[in-house]
Design a protein around this motif. Structure first.
Motif, PDB file in Angstrom:
ATOM      1  N   VAL A  89       0.847  -1.182   0.000  1.00  0.00           N
ATOM      2  CA  VAL A  89       0.000   0.000   0.000  1.00  0.00           C
ATOM      3  C   VAL A  89       0.888   1.240   0.000  1.00  0.00           C
ATOM      4  N   ALA A  90       0.601   2.164  -0.878  1.00  0.00           N
ATOM      5  CA  ALA A  90       1.321   3.435  -0.909  1.00  0.00           C
ATOM      6  C   ALA A  90       0.302   4.540  -1.147  1.00  0.00           C
ATOM      7  N   ILE A  91       0.103   5.363  -0.128  1.00  0.00           N
ATOM      8  CA  ILE A  91      -0.847   6.468  -0.234  1.00  0.00           C
ATOM      9  C   ILE A  91      -0.197   7.689   0.386  1.00  0.00           C
ATOM     10  N   MET A  92       0.072   8.705  -0.439  1.00  0.00           N
ATOM     11  CA  MET A  92       0.597   9.939   0.107  1.00  0.00           C
ATOM     12  C   MET A  92       0.456  11.023  -0.943  1.00  0.00           C
ATOM     13  N   CYS A  93      -0.127  12.126  -0.563  1.00  0.00           N
ATOM     14  CA  CYS A  93      -0.247  13.242  -1.484  1.00  0.00           C
ATOM     15  C   CYS A  93      -0.424  14.508  -0.671  1.00  0.00           C
ATOM     16  N   GLY A  94      -0.178  15.608  -1.265  1.00  0.00           N
ATOM     17  CA  GLY A  94      -0.429  16.903  -0.642  1.00  0.00           C
ATOM     18  C   GLY A  94       0.722  17.396   0.204  1.00  0.00           C
ATOM     19  N   SER A  95       1.074  18.634  -0.011  1.00  0.00           N
ATOM     20  CA  SER A  95       2.101  19.264   0.815  1.00  0.00           C
ATOM     21  C   SER A  95       1.708  20.690   1.149  1.00  0.00           C
ATOM     22  N   ASN A  96       0.462  21.001   0.999  1.00  0.00           N
ATOM     23  CA  ASN A  96      -0.045  22.345   1.241  1.00  0.00           C
ATOM     24  C   ASN A  96      -0.384  22.493   2.724  1.00  0.00           C
ATOM     25  N   VAL A  97       0.640  22.533   3.550  1.00  0.00           N
ATOM     26  CA  VAL A  97       0.424  22.566   4.991  1.00  0.00           C
ATOM     27  C   VAL A  97       0.903  23.897   5.569  1.00  0.00           C
ATOM     28  N   ASN A  98       0.124  24.427   6.483  1.00  0.00           N
ATOM     29  CA  ASN A  98       0.517  25.616   7.235  1.00  0.00           C
ATOM     30  C   ASN A  98       1.489  25.149   8.317  1.00  0.00           C
ATOM     31  N   MET A  99       2.729  25.606   8.259  1.00  0.00           N
ATOM     32  CA  MET A  99       3.757  25.086   9.169  1.00  0.00           C
ATOM     33  C   MET A  99       3.472  25.410  10.632  1.00  0.00           C
ATOM     34  N   ASP A 100       2.870  26.545  10.931  1.00  0.00           N
ATOM     35  CA  ASP A 100       2.528  26.845  12.322  1.00  0.00           C
ATOM     36  C   ASP A 100       1.509  25.840  12.850  1.00  0.00           C
ATOM     37  N   ALA A 101       0.490  25.553  12.047  1.00  0.00           N
ATOM     38  CA  ALA A 101      -0.510  24.559  12.438  1.00  0.00           C
ATOM     39  C   ALA A 101       0.136  23.185  12.543  1.00  0.00           C
ATOM     40  N   TYR A 102       1.023  22.850  11.621  1.00  0.00           N
ATOM     41  CA  TYR A 102       1.714  21.562  11.630  1.00  0.00           C
ATOM     42  C   TYR A 102       2.466  21.377  12.943  1.00  0.00           C
ATOM     43  N   HIS A 103       3.227  22.380  13.337  1.00  0.00           N
ATOM     44  CA  HIS A 103       3.983  22.288  14.591  1.00  0.00           C
ATOM     45  C   HIS A 103       3.044  22.099  15.779  1.00  0.00           C
ATOM     46  N   HIS A 104       1.923  22.775  15.757  1.00  0.00           N
ATOM     47  CA  HIS A 104       0.936  22.636  16.831  1.00  0.00           C
ATOM     48  C   HIS A 104       0.378  21.214  16.880  1.00  0.00           C
ATOM     49  N   TRP A 105       0.012  20.669  15.714  1.00  0.00           N
ATOM     50  CA  TRP A 105      -0.595  19.343  15.655  1.00  0.00           C
ATOM     51  C   TRP A 105       0.391  18.240  16.001  1.00  0.00           C
ATOM     52  N   ILE A 106       1.585  18.313  15.431  1.00  0.00           N
ATOM     53  CA  ILE A 106       2.550  17.228  15.511  1.00  0.00           C
ATOM     54  C   ILE A 106       3.499  17.371  16.690  1.00  0.00           C
ATOM     55  N   GLY A 107       3.765  18.595  17.093  1.00  0.00           N
ATOM     56  CA  GLY A 107       4.676  18.810  18.208  1.00  0.00           C
ATOM     57  C   GLY A 107       6.122  18.575  17.824  1.00  0.00           C
ATOM     58  N   ALA A 108       6.431  18.647  16.535  1.00  0.00           N
ATOM     59  CA  ALA A 108       7.785  18.424  16.076  1.00  0.00           C
ATOM     60  C   ALA A 108       8.071  19.380  14.922  1.00  0.00           C
ATOM     61  N   THR A 109       9.349  19.708  14.796  1.00  0.00           N
ATOM     62  CA  THR A 109       9.773  20.578  13.714  1.00  0.00           C
ATOM     63  C   THR A 109      10.686  19.786  12.799  1.00  0.00           C
ATOM     64  N   PRO A 110      10.380  19.737  11.501  1.00  0.00           N
ATOM     65  CA  PRO A 110      11.282  19.046  10.593  1.00  0.00           C
ATOM     66  C   PRO A 110      12.620  19.768  10.551  1.00  0.00           C
ATOM     67  N   THR A 111      13.700  19.012  10.402  1.00  0.00           N
ATOM     68  CA  THR A 111      15.028  19.616  10.350  1.00  0.00           C
ATOM     69  C   THR A 111      15.565  19.547   8.935  1.00  0.00           C
ATOM     70  N   GLY A 112      16.281  20.559   8.544  1.00  0.00           N
ATOM     71  CA  GLY A 112      16.940  20.556   7.246  1.00  0.00           C
ATOM     72  C   GLY A 112      16.027  20.678   6.053  1.00  0.00           C
ATOM     73  N   GLY A 113      14.738  20.919   6.273  1.00  0.00           N
ATOM     74  CA  GLY A 113      13.843  21.130   5.165  1.00  0.00           C
ATOM     75  C   GLY A 113      13.372  19.873   4.462  1.00  0.00           C
ATOM     76  N   GLU A 114      13.612  18.667   5.072  1.00  0.00           N
ATOM     77  CA  GLU A 114      13.159  17.439   4.418  1.00  0.00           C
ATOM     78  C   GLU A 114      11.677  17.481   4.158  1.00  0.00           C
ATOM     79  N   GLY A 115      11.301  17.081   3.005  1.00  0.00           N
ATOM     80  CA  GLY A 115       9.911  16.921   2.667  1.00  0.00           C
ATOM     81  C   GLY A 115       9.135  18.203   2.435  1.00  0.00           C
ATOM     82  N   LEU A 116       9.795  19.333   2.565  1.00  0.00           N
ATOM     83  CA  LEU A 116       9.070  20.588   2.364  1.00  0.00           C
ATOM     84  C   LEU A 116       8.941  20.872   0.888  1.00  0.00           C
ATOM     85  N   ALA A 117       7.742  21.102   0.441  1.00  0.00           N
ATOM     86  CA  ALA A 117       7.508  21.378  -0.968  1.00  0.00           C
ATOM     87  C   ALA A 117       7.422  22.865  -1.203  1.00  0.00           C
TER      88      ALA A 117
END
Length: 117
Positions: A89-117
């Motif tokens: 199974v492979a399901i993944m799409c979308g990168s239109n994320v508000n980073m402030d909301a992302y940090h709030h939801w996930i509680g983590a900050t990506p390092t080095g810009g990985e995965g940022l579109a």
């Protein structure tokens, strides 16, 4: 859309309360529902906590930052592992994320810009 899929006709709602705003339409487009009914085997709803868990998994295990709607497939697998066991199974799409909301939801900050579109 899931309600419409299950009832085989457009079902509208007054509100949609979810962090997965990319799929939170309250009035499905009839043509989109017709297409979905032709190609989809099923439609499922998932818990918000499973969406967040999917987002965290994608960040920590794949280094990918995704919007909540893009984690829905992972959330579905987390909630019903037996259904998907033994399948590829492979399901993944979308990168239109508000980073402030992302940090709030996930509680983590990506390092080095990985995965940022």
């Amino acid at each position: 859309m899931t309600r419409s899929y299950r009832q085989r006709h457009v079902v509208t709602t007054d509100s949609a309360h979810t962090i997965a705003d990319g799929v939170a339409g309250r009035r499905p487009i009839p043509a989109a529902l017709n297409d979905l009914l032709l190609v989809a085997d099923d439609a499922v709803l998932v818990q918000e906590s499973s969406i967040l868990a999917g987002m965290r998994m994608l960040l920590h295990h794949a280094g990918v930052v995704v919007e909540p709607s893009a984690a829905l497939g992972i959330a579905a697998i987390l909630e019903d592992r037996d259904r998907f066991a033994g399948r590829h199974v492979a399901i993944m799409c979308g990168s239109n994320v508000n980073m402030d909301a992302y940090h709030h939801w996930i509680g983590a900050t990506p390092t080095g810009g990985e995965g940022l579109a």
